[in-house]
Scaffold this active site. Sequence first.
Site, PDB file in Angstrom:
ATOM      1  N   ASP A  48       0.867  -1.176   0.000  1.00 31.11           N
ATOM      2  CA  ASP A  48       0.000   0.000   0.000  1.00 31.11           C
ATOM      3  C   ASP A  48       0.906   1.229   0.000  1.00 31.11           C
ATOM      4  O   ASP A  48       1.469   1.596   1.047  1.00 31.11           O
ATOM      5  CB  ASP A  48      -0.898  -0.049   1.253  1.00 31.11           C
ATOM      6  N   ASP A  72      11.187  -1.892  -1.551  1.00 27.70           N
ATOM      7  CA  ASP A  72      11.200  -3.044  -0.644  1.00 27.70           C
ATOM      8  C   ASP A  72      12.649  -3.250  -0.179  1.00 27.70           C
ATOM      9  O   ASP A  72      13.547  -3.398  -1.023  1.00 27.70           O
ATOM     10  CB  ASP A  72      10.691  -4.246  -1.465  1.00 27.70           C
ATOM     11  N   VAL A  73      12.886  -3.286   1.127  1.00 27.48           N
ATOM     12  CA  VAL A  73      14.263  -3.396   1.622  1.00 27.48           C
ATOM     13  C   VAL A  73      14.946  -4.705   1.217  1.00 27.48           C
ATOM     14  O   VAL A  73      16.171  -4.795   1.263  1.00 27.48           O
ATOM     15  CB  VAL A  73      14.370  -3.231   3.163  1.00 27.48           C
ATOM     16  N   SER A 157      14.550  -7.188  18.251  1.00 24.77           N
ATOM     17  CA  SER A 157      13.545  -7.516  19.252  1.00 24.77           C
ATOM     18  C   SER A 157      14.211  -8.352  20.339  1.00 24.77           C
ATOM     19  O   SER A 157      15.196  -9.055  20.070  1.00 24.77           O
ATOM     20  CB  SER A 157      12.435  -8.330  18.589  1.00 24.77           C
ATOM     21  N   TYR A 171      11.922 -15.020  12.969  1.00 23.70           N
ATOM     22  CA  TYR A 171      12.039 -13.655  13.505  1.00 23.70           C
ATOM     23  C   TYR A 171      13.190 -13.572  14.521  1.00 23.70           C
ATOM     24  O   TYR A 171      13.999 -12.640  14.491  1.00 23.70           O
ATOM     25  CB  TYR A 171      10.699 -13.287  14.143  1.00 23.70           C
TER      26      TYR A 171
HETATM   27  N1  LIG Z   1       6.104  -3.413  18.551  1.00 28.75           N
HETATM   28  C1  LIG Z   1       6.969  -3.940  19.407  1.00 28.75           C
HETATM   29  O1  LIG Z   1       6.690  -4.079  20.608  1.00 28.75           O
HETATM   30  C2  LIG Z   1       8.331  -4.376  18.926  1.00 28.75           C
HETATM   31  C3  LIG Z   1       9.100  -5.155  19.811  1.00 28.75           C
HETATM   32  C4  LIG Z   1      10.353  -5.555  19.417  1.00 28.75           C
HETATM   33  C5  LIG Z   1      10.863  -5.146  18.191  1.00 28.75           C
HETATM   34  N2  LIG Z   1      10.093  -4.400  17.345  1.00 28.75           N
HETATM   35  C6  LIG Z   1      10.693  -4.013  16.065  1.00 28.75           C
HETATM   36  O2  LIG Z   1      10.350  -2.672  15.774  1.00 28.75           O
HETATM   37  C7  LIG Z   1      10.303  -2.506  14.348  1.00 28.75           C
HETATM   38  C8  LIG Z   1       9.002  -1.839  13.943  1.00 28.75           C
HETATM   39  O3  LIG Z   1       7.927  -2.713  14.253  1.00 28.75           O
HETATM   40  P1  LIG Z   1       6.441  -2.196  14.544  1.00 28.75           P
HETATM   41  O4  LIG Z   1       6.024  -2.844  15.790  1.00 28.75           O
HETATM   42  O5  LIG Z   1       6.383  -0.730  14.395  1.00 28.75           O
HETATM   43  O6  LIG Z   1       5.656  -2.924  13.355  1.00 28.75           O
HETATM   44  P2  LIG Z   1       4.765  -2.340  12.152  1.00 28.75           P
HETATM   45  O7  LIG Z   1       4.264  -3.508  11.408  1.00 28.75           O
HETATM   46  O8  LIG Z   1       3.786  -1.360  12.680  1.00 28.75           O
HETATM   47  O9  LIG Z   1       5.829  -1.541  11.264  1.00 28.75           O
HETATM   48  C9  LIG Z   1       6.741  -2.199  10.421  1.00 28.75           C
HETATM   49  C10 LIG Z   1       6.739  -1.477   9.094  1.00 28.75           C
HETATM   50  O10 LIG Z   1       7.699  -2.117   8.230  1.00 28.75           O
HETATM   51  C11 LIG Z   1       7.156  -2.097   6.911  1.00 28.75           C
HETATM   52  N3  LIG Z   1       7.775  -3.112   6.077  1.00 28.75           N
HETATM   53  C12 LIG Z   1       7.506  -4.442   6.054  1.00 28.75           C
HETATM   54  N4  LIG Z   1       8.208  -5.047   5.088  1.00 28.75           N
HETATM   55  C13 LIG Z   1       8.952  -4.085   4.476  1.00 28.75           C
HETATM   56  C14 LIG Z   1       9.875  -4.112   3.419  1.00 28.75           C
HETATM   57  N5  LIG Z   1      10.165  -5.261   2.761  1.00 28.75           N
HETATM   58  N6  LIG Z   1      10.476  -2.943   3.053  1.00 28.75           N
HETATM   59  C15 LIG Z   1      10.194  -1.788   3.726  1.00 28.75           C
HETATM   60  N7  LIG Z   1       9.295  -1.713   4.721  1.00 28.75           N
HETATM   61  C16 LIG Z   1       8.682  -2.856   5.097  1.00 28.75           C
HETATM   62  C17 LIG Z   1       5.670  -2.336   7.113  1.00 28.75           C
HETATM   63  O11 LIG Z   1       4.893  -1.919   6.008  1.00 28.75           O
HETATM   64  C18 LIG Z   1       5.376  -1.554   8.400  1.00 28.75           C
HETATM   65  O12 LIG Z   1       4.856  -0.270   8.104  1.00 28.75           O
HETATM   66  C19 LIG Z   1      10.508  -3.889  13.748  1.00 28.75           C
HETATM   67  O13 LIG Z   1      11.858  -4.024  13.367  1.00 28.75           O
HETATM   68  C20 LIG Z   1      10.199  -4.836  14.886  1.00 28.75           C
HETATM   69  O14 LIG Z   1      10.896  -6.058  14.776  1.00 28.75           O
HETATM   70  C21 LIG Z   1       8.829  -4.011  17.683  1.00 28.75           C
END
Ligand SMILES: NC(=O)c1ccc[n+]([C@@H]2O[C@H](COP(=O)([O-])OP(=O)(O)OC[C@H]3O[C@@H](n4cnc5c(N)ncnc54)[C@H](O)[C@@H]3O)[C@@H](O)[C@H]2O)c1
Length: 324
Positions: A48, A72-73, A157, A171
């Site tokens: 999106d 896309d990363v 994480s 993960y």
């Molecule tokens: N939410 C938590 O409590 C938590 C805990 C530990 C680690 N994290 C880490 O924090 C980071 C953000 O997570 P979040 O919770 O905000 O999740 P989220 O899903 O809200 O955000 C992740 C974003 O990454 C984007 N994404 C996915 N694949 C992609 C790609 N191939 N290229 C570019 N963008 C891409 C998604 O569209 C999304 O907007 C992640 O690395 C996650 O592992 C989050």
Amino acid sequence: MGQLTGRTVLITGAGRGIGRAEALFLAAEGANIVVNDPGPQIDGSGGDISVAAAVVDEIRSRGGKAVADTGDVTDWAAAREMVERAVSAFGGLHAVVNNAAIEVNKGVEQLSEAEFDQVVAVKLKGTFAVTRWAAAYWRERTDAGEHEDRSIVNTVSGSGLLNPLPTQTNYAAANAGVAAMTTVHALELKRLGVRVNCVSPSMVRTRLTEGVPGMDATPPAGPDPRDPATVAPIVAYLVDPACPLTGQVLSVRGTSVAVNHGWSRGDRIEQPAGSWTVPELAAQIAGLDLEDPFERLAEALGGALGAGGRAEIEAMVNAQLDRA
Ligand SMILES: NC(=O)c1ccc[n+]([C@@H]2O[C@H](COP(=O)([O-])OP(=O)(O)OC[C@H]3O[C@@H](n4cnc5c(N)ncnc54)[C@H](O)[C@@H]3O)[C@@H](O)[C@H]2O)c1
């Protein structure tokens, strides 16, 4: 304006959640932001392009500077284009925040090859790919005589570092890999003026944590320790040219920030007479202080084993696997 005026920061996965909050915070501090996000579903499917554009609009409506990137990363050429977009839009690149991630949680015997590959590709290869092209750009600038502070902030994480969470083979492995890469890149990129650190958020309210036990769907009335914005000041600090840190992994939970130490060596045994026999090894290892993964999980969940002891935590793991 804030502390980051004139600095250009590329943030991956900045269309939602923690990355979006970082983009808004760093823009308010004066940074030019490349908001990268192709906007896939949690499992990596679909896309999106409006999510990155919406964050750019939000930043601009507050007087900040931002451009969208929907690459896309995991795509090598797209990772290169992200760096080029920063340079063409803002004349340079000072920092990369590798934040993108997806999740597909299943027990190991259920996980498909594609589900393993995709999760590892976004977190581990994606972090490498964007860092690789940013480093190549910084190498060129350094060779051209430009010396300034540069910064990479990776995102991991606790799953993969401190908490061995069941259903997260892909993960956890990817996150552990990014933590390892952080240290290697801190060593390698010092000579280009690049500091490389890592944040490890915990229990932040995003789509990734919906349904996680203890995660309330409704934010509290007062200060919210689960707000995605809790991570952003730590990232702004790590990106700030005055920050001395490199090679660090900082755990962030609400307003608590903890430094992490990596795997550490425990008890040791030696065989002075030459090679070991298996019975000798078995006898000696039996006397060592070994770590129990179930106890580690119990600790990660907030304490020692409950009244039900080890059986209770084993049952909990099995129930989680059955639900996944
Ligand atoms: N939410 C938590 O409590 C938590 C805990 C530990 C680690 N994290 C880490 O924090 C980071 C953000 O997570 P979040 O919770 O905000 O999740 P989220 O899903 O809200 O955000 C992740 C974003 O990454 C984007 N994404 C996915 N694949 C992609 C790609 N191939 N290229 C570019 N963008 C891409 C998604 O569209 C999304 O907007 C992640 O690395 C996650 O592992 C989050």
